[in-house]
Design an enzyme around this catalytic site. Structure first.
Site, PDB file in Angstrom:
ATOM      1  N   GLU A   1       5.951  11.086  21.790  1.00  0.00           N
ATOM      2  CA  GLU A   1       6.802  11.495  20.667  1.00  0.00           C
ATOM      3  C   GLU A   1       6.277  12.776  20.011  1.00  0.00           C
ATOM      4  O   GLU A   1       5.087  12.918  19.767  1.00  0.00           O
ATOM      5  CB  GLU A   1       6.815  10.365  19.624  1.00  0.00           C
ATOM      6  CG  GLU A   1       7.687  10.660  18.415  1.00  0.00           C
ATOM      7  CD  GLU A   1       7.581   9.572  17.331  1.00  0.00           C
ATOM      8  OE1 GLU A   1       6.568   8.853  17.272  1.00  0.00           O
ATOM      9  OE2 GLU A   1       8.536   9.475  16.540  1.00  0.00           O
TER      10      GLU A   1
ATOM     11  N   GLU B   1       5.922  -0.853  13.337  1.00  0.00           N
ATOM     12  CA  GLU B   1       6.994  -0.098  13.984  1.00  0.00           C
ATOM     13  C   GLU B   1       6.435   1.298  14.171  1.00  0.00           C
ATOM     14  O   GLU B   1       6.196   2.016  13.212  1.00  0.00           O
ATOM     15  CB  GLU B   1       8.212  -0.156  13.074  1.00  0.00           C
ATOM     16  CG  GLU B   1       9.475   0.303  13.745  1.00  0.00           C
ATOM     17  CD  GLU B   1       9.910   1.608  13.157  1.00  0.00           C
ATOM     18  OE1 GLU B   1      10.449   1.616  12.062  1.00  0.00           O
ATOM     19  OE2 GLU B   1       9.663   2.640  13.805  1.00  0.00           O
TER      20      GLU B   1
ATOM     21  N   GLY C   1       4.874   3.690  10.842  1.00  0.00           N
ATOM     22  CA  GLY C   1       4.085   4.923  10.811  1.00  0.00           C
ATOM     23  C   GLY C   1       3.654   5.333  12.201  1.00  0.00           C
ATOM     24  O   GLY C   1       4.369   5.088  13.185  1.00  0.00           O
ATOM     25  N   SER C   2       2.485   5.941  12.287  1.00  0.00           N
ATOM     26  CA  SER C   2       2.059   6.539  13.553  1.00  0.00           C
ATOM     27  C   SER C   2       1.503   5.495  14.513  1.00  0.00           C
ATOM     28  O   SER C   2       1.028   4.432  14.106  1.00  0.00           O
ATOM     29  CB  SER C   2       0.998   7.605  13.283  1.00  0.00           C
ATOM     30  OG  SER C   2      -0.181   6.991  12.827  1.00  0.00           O
TER      31      SER C   2
ATOM     32  N   CYS D   1      12.506   7.671  13.178  1.00  0.00           N
ATOM     33  CA  CYS D   1      11.879   6.964  14.300  1.00  0.00           C
ATOM     34  C   CYS D   1      12.870   6.821  15.447  1.00  0.00           C
ATOM     35  O   CYS D   1      12.478   6.641  16.590  1.00  0.00           O
ATOM     36  CB  CYS D   1      11.342   5.611  13.866  1.00  0.00           C
ATOM     37  SG  CYS D   1      12.169   4.921  12.462  1.00  0.00           S
TER      38      CYS D   1
ATOM     39  N   GLY E   1      -2.387   5.191  13.723  1.00  0.00           N
ATOM     40  CA  GLY E   1      -2.666   4.410  12.516  1.00  0.00           C
ATOM     41  C   GLY E   1      -2.274   2.953  12.711  1.00  0.00           C
ATOM     42  O   GLY E   1      -3.035   2.040  12.381  1.00  0.00           O
ATOM     43  N   GLY E   2      -1.094   2.754  13.273  1.00  0.00           N
ATOM     44  CA  GLY E   2      -0.605   1.390  13.484  1.00  0.00           C
ATOM     45  C   GLY E   2      -1.496   0.623  14.436  1.00  0.00           C
ATOM     46  O   GLY E   2      -1.802  -0.545  14.214  1.00  0.00           O
TER      47      GLY E   2
ATOM     48  N   LYS F   1       0.899  -1.165   0.000  1.00  0.00           N
ATOM     49  CA  LYS F   1       0.000   0.000   0.000  1.00  0.00           C
ATOM     50  C   LYS F   1       0.931   1.206   0.000  1.00  0.00           C
ATOM     51  O   LYS F   1       1.629   1.463   1.000  1.00  0.00           O
ATOM     52  CB  LYS F   1      -0.895  -0.054   1.237  1.00  0.00           C
ATOM     53  CG  LYS F   1      -2.038   0.933   1.230  1.00  0.00           C
ATOM     54  CD  LYS F   1      -1.607   2.180   1.919  1.00  0.00           C
ATOM     55  CE  LYS F   1      -2.650   3.267   1.838  1.00  0.00           C
ATOM     56  NZ  LYS F   1      -2.029   4.564   2.113  1.00  0.00           N
TER      57      LYS F   1
HETATM   58  P1  NAP Z   1       0.380   7.181   9.376  1.00  0.00           P
HETATM   59  O1  NAP Z   1      -0.609   8.254   9.418  1.00  0.00           O
HETATM   60  O2  NAP Z   1       0.320   6.151  10.450  1.00  0.00           O
HETATM   61  O3  NAP Z   1       0.225   6.454   7.957  1.00  0.00           O
HETATM   62  C1  NAP Z   1       1.012   5.327   7.600  1.00  0.00           C
HETATM   63  C2  NAP Z   1       0.233   4.475   6.606  1.00  0.00           C
HETATM   64  O4  NAP Z   1      -0.878   3.836   7.245  1.00  0.00           O
HETATM   65  C3  NAP Z   1      -0.362   5.265   5.451  1.00  0.00           C
HETATM   66  O5  NAP Z   1      -0.324   4.452   4.302  1.00  0.00           O
HETATM   67  C4  NAP Z   1      -1.781   5.514   5.886  1.00  0.00           C
HETATM   68  O6  NAP Z   1      -2.673   5.662   4.824  1.00  0.00           O
HETATM   69  C5  NAP Z   1      -2.090   4.218   6.631  1.00  0.00           C
HETATM   70  N1  NAP Z   1      -3.065   4.415   7.696  1.00  0.00           N
HETATM   71  C6  NAP Z   1      -2.887   5.165   8.818  1.00  0.00           C
HETATM   72  N2  NAP Z   1      -3.966   5.070   9.613  1.00  0.00           N
HETATM   73  C7  NAP Z   1      -4.834   4.255   8.990  1.00  0.00           C
HETATM   74  C8  NAP Z   1      -6.139   3.798   9.311  1.00  0.00           C
HETATM   75  N3  NAP Z   1      -6.746   4.159  10.442  1.00  0.00           N
HETATM   76  N4  NAP Z   1      -6.750   2.982   8.447  1.00  0.00           N
HETATM   77  C9  NAP Z   1      -6.140   2.616   7.307  1.00  0.00           C
HETATM   78  N5  NAP Z   1      -4.928   3.033   6.922  1.00  0.00           N
HETATM   79  C10 NAP Z   1      -4.267   3.840   7.762  1.00  0.00           C
HETATM   80  O7  NAP Z   1       1.852   7.726   9.354  1.00  0.00           O
HETATM   81  P2  NAP Z   1       2.500   8.886   8.451  1.00  0.00           P
HETATM   82  O8  NAP Z   1       1.526   9.424   7.469  1.00  0.00           O
HETATM   83  O9  NAP Z   1       3.734   8.322   7.906  1.00  0.00           O
HETATM   84  O10 NAP Z   1       2.919  10.016   9.469  1.00  0.00           O
HETATM   85  C11 NAP Z   1       2.051  10.563  10.414  1.00  0.00           C
HETATM   86  C12 NAP Z   1       2.711  10.563  11.773  1.00  0.00           C
HETATM   87  O11 NAP Z   1       3.271   9.268  12.017  1.00  0.00           O
HETATM   88  C13 NAP Z   1       3.887  11.476  11.933  1.00  0.00           C
HETATM   89  O12 NAP Z   1       3.520  12.778  12.277  1.00  0.00           O
HETATM   90  C14 NAP Z   1       4.669  10.800  13.001  1.00  0.00           C
HETATM   91  O13 NAP Z   1       4.193  11.155  14.263  1.00  0.00           O
HETATM   92  C15 NAP Z   1       4.430   9.348  12.805  1.00  0.00           C
HETATM   93  N6  NAP Z   1       5.515   8.631  12.105  1.00  0.00           N
HETATM   94  C16 NAP Z   1       6.288   7.794  12.806  1.00  0.00           C
HETATM   95  C17 NAP Z   1       7.290   7.095  12.175  1.00  0.00           C
HETATM   96  C18 NAP Z   1       8.150   6.145  12.902  1.00  0.00           C
HETATM   97  O14 NAP Z   1       9.136   5.752  12.340  1.00  0.00           O
HETATM   98  N7  NAP Z   1       7.829   5.735  14.078  1.00  0.00           N
HETATM   99  C19 NAP Z   1       7.510   7.234  10.823  1.00  0.00           C
HETATM  100  C20 NAP Z   1       6.702   8.098  10.109  1.00  0.00           C
HETATM  101  C21 NAP Z   1       5.693   8.768  10.781  1.00  0.00           C
HETATM  102  P3  NAP Z   1      -2.935   7.107   4.152  1.00  0.00           P
HETATM  103  O15 NAP Z   1      -1.738   7.349   3.279  1.00  0.00           O
HETATM  104  O16 NAP Z   1      -4.164   6.873   3.380  1.00  0.00           O
HETATM  105  O17 NAP Z   1      -3.081   8.077   5.252  1.00  0.00           O
END
Ligand code: NAP
Length: 519
Positions: free
Chosen positions: A403, A277, A253-254, A314, A257-258, A196
């Site tokens: 974080e 992660e 990711g977040s 991260c 979301g995770g 995805k």
């Molecule tokens: P994210 O919002 O968690 O998105 C990551 C992926 O998961 C994207 O493909 C997103 O789809 C999908 N997703 C997220 N929530 C979902 C849900 N409820 N249902 C279905 N799919 C879902 O992370 P991000 O966009 O990379 O960054 C946002 C925040 O994540 C940052 O501000 C930061 O705090 C954190 N982050 C952490 C790390 C780490 O390494 N720990 C890395 C990057 C980001 P869509 O594209 O459609 O939204």
């Protein structure tokens, strides 16, 4: 092919690669009915097809079909396939850097380095599966004369689990995305992959998918072995993790979301592992002798690590715990001085930039927190910030240990080594924990280590956690919420284990014993 849309504030520049905006489903480039527009940090924006649940189904069915050949292909054939993907990525090197830098705002040098890491890990996995140790082959030979019962012949082998879903990460458009670590580990194991794509870098995802597509054609691999579905809608991700043919998920990711996707995996009629992660603040514990000997150097180095890549790692070391006193003052002053020299840096997406500003506001609004170095970030650009608090305030307020994704640091001044120990015990699961120490700090470090070991996937001494080596002995994971599965790593050769399952073969005649057992 869609005409490129001009991003309003930028002059259009000629790109050597113009994305067509399609999904790659089992060897075919497929358009969707609706489209979304990319939001590059600079350069042209493009239109991309929005993913659909139907495409998820098609990709998962093709992946399952591909598994019947790919899952039983020889290790040599899979290794050659991984190496060919690496070659095809290198063949598109310049165009990848160009589109990657435009979409994410990361500098070209960073994209070049990340590309090397991506091809390096594909080749590392090729070498790893050729060696074959990961198969964990075990044999309990039959004991037909054993009393009171004979023992059967038992052979154990790690086998691939089937189609794997991968969610590309926003902050590593190459090394943790389309053909990044999760994909490389799954393909190495023998598992087809459905990616995805992250909507923050759809063009980068597309060109990498082109490289994988070319490698599939060159190696004669079943095309269902790899699909890329562009994002744009949340139900793509939810349908993917719930699809009955998907056997595991790799995600970076977040936390929110995770966690949502992890819960969906657990609620399936047949639950599957979700290797997420998620967030981490990567605390550093600065012991007194180290602070006394090199407070200035530590402060400068921390500022460098904290602001690298606009703090979007991260493993960003967001919290420094130090014993209060003149050495702490020196360290804080040096950090502040170094941070003041850092200019604005573009963040990966407007949403991530907004989240950074919200995170800063969360700290700024608290009486328990004092500003050391404060700046106002505007639009998509981030400027660094440094705050401080006391150990007691930190332990009393969980929000202080959350974080803030970006170049923001928090110093926690504690009264004693005992308080530092209590603070360490209070941390949630982390990707990393760091001790800064000199020889005289050894007894304190010896007390701290067992605590940090329980908290983090990687414990470092006298270093900074940004920069994760892709190697056999690396762990990039940790107790929740650093990851959703603390027995695993998402970086390094051990990460292949996530996509394997041990099978025990009892009394198989030699003609049925899998080739991997003897090869
Ligand atoms: P994210 O919002 O968690 O998105 C990551 C992926 O998961 C994207 O493909 C997103 O789809 C999908 N997703 C997220 N929530 C979902 C849900 N409820 N249902 C279905 N799919 C879902 O992370 P991000 O966009 O990379 O960054 C946002 C925040 O994540 C940052 O501000 C930061 O705090 C954190 N982050 C952490 C790390 C780490 O390494 N720990 C890395 C990057 C980001 P869509 O594209 O459609 O939204």
């Amino acid at each position: 092919m869609q005409a490129p849309l001009l991003f309003t504030e930028q002059k259009e520049t000629e790109m050597s690669f113009t994305p067509h905006g399609k999904h790659l489903i089992a060897g075919e480039w497929v358009s969707g009915e609706s489209r979304f527009t990319s939001e590059p940090a600079h350069g042209s924006a493009y239109e991309f097809s929005v993913g659909t649940v139907d495409l998820v189904n098609r990709a998962a069915l093709a992946a399952e079909e591909a598994f019947w050949s790919y899952g039983w292909a020889s290790r040599e054939d899979r290794a050659t396939f991984l190496e060919t993907i690496a070659d095809e990525i290198e063949a598109r090197a310049e165009a990848i850097t160009e589109i990657g830098s435009s979409e994410t705002g990361l500098p070209a040098a960073r994209l070049q380095g990340e590309r090397g890491r991506t091809t390096g890990q594909l080749r590392l996995f090729a070498a790893h599966i050729r060696k074959g140790d990961y198969l964990d082959r075990r044999h309990d030979a039959a004991l037909p004369d054993r009393q009171p019962l004979p023992r059967p012949d038992l052979k154990l082998l790690e086998r691939p689990i089937g189609p794997v879903a991968v969610f590309g990460a926003s902050n590593f458009p190459l090394a943790f995305s389309t053909a990044g670590g999760d994909t490389a580990a799954a393909l190495a194991a023998g598992c087809p992959v459905v990616v995805k794509g992250h909507s923050a870098h759809p063009g980068t995802g597309e060109i990498i998918a082109e490289a994988v597509h070319a490698a599939i054609a060159k190696c004669g691999v079943h095309p269902g072995v790899f699909s890329l579905i562009q994002g744009g809608r949340r139900d793509v991700g939810t349908a993917l993790v719930q699809h009955p043919l998907i056997r595991a998920v790799g995600f970076t990711g977040s936390l929110a979301g995770g966690r949502a996707l992890f819960d969906l995996c657990a609620q399936r009629p047949e639950p599957i592992p979700f290797f997420g992660e998620l967030g981490s603040v990567n605390p550093m514990f600065i012991l007194p002798e180290a602070a006394k000997a090199r407070a200035e150097a530590l402060g400068q180095a921390w500022a460098g690590s904290l602001t690298m890549g606009a703090g979007q790692f991260c493993t960003n070391p967001g919290i420094a715990v130090v014993i209060d006193g003149p050495d702490a003052d020196r360290l804080i002053a040096a950090t502040k001085e170094a941070l003041a020299k850092i200019g604005p840096q573009p963040m990966l997406t407007p949403g991530i930039a907004q989240a950074y500003q919200d995170g800063q506001a969360r700290l700024r609004g608290r009486n328990s927190v004092k500003a050391v170095f404060e700046s106002t970030s505007e639009g998509r650009n981030a400027l660094p910030n440094l705050y401080e608090t006391s150990g007691a305030e930190f332990l009393a307020d969980h929000a202080l240990s959350e974080e803030v994704f970006g170049p923001l640091g928090l110093v926690v001044r504690v009264g004693s080594a005992d308080e530092m120990q209590r603070l360490a015990l209070g941390f949630e699961g982390q990707l990393t924990a760091t001790i800064h120490m000199d020889a005289g700090d050894t007894p304190a470090a010896q007390r701290l280590l067992p605590v940090l070991e329980r908290k983090a996937g990687r414990v470092l001494v006298n270093g900074f956690p940004t920069g994760v080596e892709v190697a056999d002995a690396m762990v990039h994971g940790g107790p929740y919420p650093a990851s959703t599965n603390f027995g695993a790593t998402s970086v390094g050769t051990l990460s292949i284990r996530r996509f394997l399952r041990p099978v025990s073969y009892q009394n198989l005649p030699e003609a049925l014993v899998p080739a991997d057992f003897n090869a």
